[in-house]
Design a protein around this motif. Structure first.
Motif, PDB file in Angstrom:
ATOM      1  N   PHE A   1      -9.540  -8.658   2.855  1.00 36.23           N
ATOM      2  CA  PHE A   1      -8.617  -8.388   3.959  1.00 36.23           C
ATOM      3  C   PHE A   1      -9.317  -8.331   5.315  1.00 36.23           C
ATOM      4  N   LYS A   2     -10.521  -8.854   5.375  1.00 38.36           N
ATOM      5  CA  LYS A   2     -11.257  -8.799   6.636  1.00 38.36           C
ATOM      6  C   LYS A   2     -10.562  -9.591   7.734  1.00 38.36           C
ATOM      7  N   HIS A   3      -9.742 -10.593   7.345  1.00 38.84           N
ATOM      8  CA  HIS A   3      -9.058 -11.403   8.358  1.00 38.84           C
ATOM      9  C   HIS A   3      -8.060 -10.579   9.169  1.00 38.84           C
ATOM     10  N   ILE A   4      -7.496  -9.513   8.559  1.00 38.86           N
ATOM     11  CA  ILE A   4      -6.520  -8.673   9.271  1.00 38.86           C
ATOM     12  C   ILE A   4      -7.214  -7.865  10.368  1.00 38.86           C
ATOM     13  N   PHE A   5      -8.481  -7.610  10.201  1.00 38.20           N
ATOM     14  CA  PHE A   5      -9.219  -6.795  11.162  1.00 38.20           C
ATOM     15  C   PHE A   5     -10.085  -7.639  12.099  1.00 38.20           C
TER      16      PHE A   5
ATOM     17  N   LEU B   1       4.227  -7.095   7.792  1.00 43.37           N
ATOM     18  CA  LEU B   1       4.167  -5.940   6.890  1.00 43.37           C
ATOM     19  C   LEU B   1       2.722  -5.605   6.541  1.00 43.37           C
ATOM     20  N   ALA B   2       1.916  -6.625   6.286  1.00 42.83           N
ATOM     21  CA  ALA B   2       0.501  -6.390   5.991  1.00 42.83           C
ATOM     22  C   ALA B   2      -0.205  -5.777   7.190  1.00 42.83           C
ATOM     23  N   HIS B   3       0.151  -6.240   8.377  1.00 40.03           N
ATOM     24  CA  HIS B   3      -0.448  -5.695   9.595  1.00 40.03           C
ATOM     25  C   HIS B   3      -0.148  -4.212   9.740  1.00 40.03           C
TER      26      HIS B   3
ATOM     27  N   ASP C   1      -5.896   1.765  17.515  1.00 38.79           N
ATOM     28  CA  ASP C   1      -7.266   2.222  17.264  1.00 38.79           C
ATOM     29  C   ASP C   1      -7.462   2.733  15.842  1.00 38.79           C
ATOM     30  N   ALA C   2      -6.534   2.406  14.941  1.00 38.36           N
ATOM     31  CA  ALA C   2      -6.621   2.899  13.565  1.00 38.36           C
ATOM     32  C   ALA C   2      -6.733   1.741  12.597  1.00 38.36           C
ATOM     33  N   HIS C   3      -7.510   1.938  11.563  1.00 35.33           N
ATOM     34  CA  HIS C   3      -7.669   0.956  10.507  1.00 35.33           C
ATOM     35  C   HIS C   3      -7.205   1.585   9.201  1.00 35.33           C
ATOM     36  N   GLY C   4      -5.933   1.712   8.989  1.00 37.29           N
ATOM     37  CA  GLY C   4      -5.165   2.253   7.874  1.00 37.29           C
ATOM     38  C   GLY C   4      -5.980   2.605   6.636  1.00 37.29           C
TER      39      GLY C   4
ATOM     40  N   ASP D   1      -9.948  -2.150   5.290  1.00 40.77           N
ATOM     41  CA  ASP D   1     -10.833  -2.557   6.376  1.00 40.77           C
ATOM     42  C   ASP D   1     -12.250  -2.809   5.893  1.00 40.77           C
ATOM     43  N   LEU D   2     -12.582  -2.316   4.684  1.00 41.09           N
ATOM     44  CA  LEU D   2     -13.912  -2.534   4.119  1.00 41.09           C
ATOM     45  C   LEU D   2     -13.906  -3.598   3.031  1.00 41.09           C
TER      46      LEU D   2
END
Length: 220
Positions: A172-176, A115-117, A125-128, A167-168
């Motif tokens: 939550f940097k681990h998701i990216f 769900l977090a993903h 190619d998108a960072h929500g 994404d910034l």
């Protein structure tokens, strides 16, 4: 094709000249007609909602249980990687037993990560963030708050809906990170191989298969 259990042993057979999806829509129409006749109007309205899971999305039962399970794993991993959120969750709901979803802690943790993903990375190619994905996450956190306390990322993901640019955010940097998606794919594949079982198809598929094979003009 032979019918086994409560459903078809492989794909349902479409009536001559009809695609699998057209056959599916015909089946919905038959069910809706029955429900409408008996006054189940609320159920009819539910059937009018578009389905995310059509026959061409289903994994064939041909080849035995292990082949089916591997096919499902490949299909769901592909949907994850391509960001097909709606189809992914339709497959998830259709193929993972309710008892597993309610009681398996490992599955619950994977569910939260998925769900977090989808909330943060709606497409390759998108960072929500993706608003529908965020709503899915919020609904899950609200509905399962009593059991999620044991998940190490629970409190972290409770904050995610309120972060405009995850994404910034250092949280939550681990998701990216480059290793996030490969690791999530491995968790998904391993969990599916452990918990899913080849389902019995609904009986209506068997009935439609029999109808499709009946010669024109033959009595039922």
């Amino acid at each position: 094709m032979s019918a086994g259990g409560n459903g078809c042993s492989t794909w349902c057979v479409s009536p001559p000249g009809m695609s699998q999806d057209a056959s599916f829509e015909r089946g919905l129409a038959i069910v809706a007609e029955f429900l409408r006749f008996h006054g189940f109007t609320a159920a009819v309205k539910a059937l009018e909602k578009p389905s995310a899971l059509k026959p061409h999305d289903m994994v064939s039962n041909a080849g035995g249980p292990e082949a089916w399970r591997r096919g499902l794993v490949d299909r769901m991993v592909e949907l994850l990687v391509q960001g097909e959120r709606e189809k992914f969750w339709a497959q998830w709901g259709a193929n993972i037993p309710g008892a597993v979803l309610d009681k398996d802690i490992e599955v619950e943790g994977l569910w939260l990560s998925l769900l977090a993903h989808f909330a943060c990375r709606p497409a390759p190619d998108a960072h929500g963030p993706d608003q529908e994905g965020v709503q899915d996450l919020q609904s899950f956190l609200h509905a399962r708050s009593s059991s999620l306390g044991g998940q190490p990322d629970y409190m972290l993901y409770c904050a995610l809906p309120f972060i405009p640019r995850p994404d910034l955010s250092p949280q939550f940097k681990h998701i990216f990170a480059p290793e996030w998606l490969p690791a999530l794919r491995e968790r998904l594949a391993a969990t599916l191989m452990r918990v899913v079982r080849r389902p019995d198809w609904p009986a209506i598929y068997s009935l439609m298969s029999t109808e499709a094979r009946r010669p024109p003009g033959a009595a039922p």
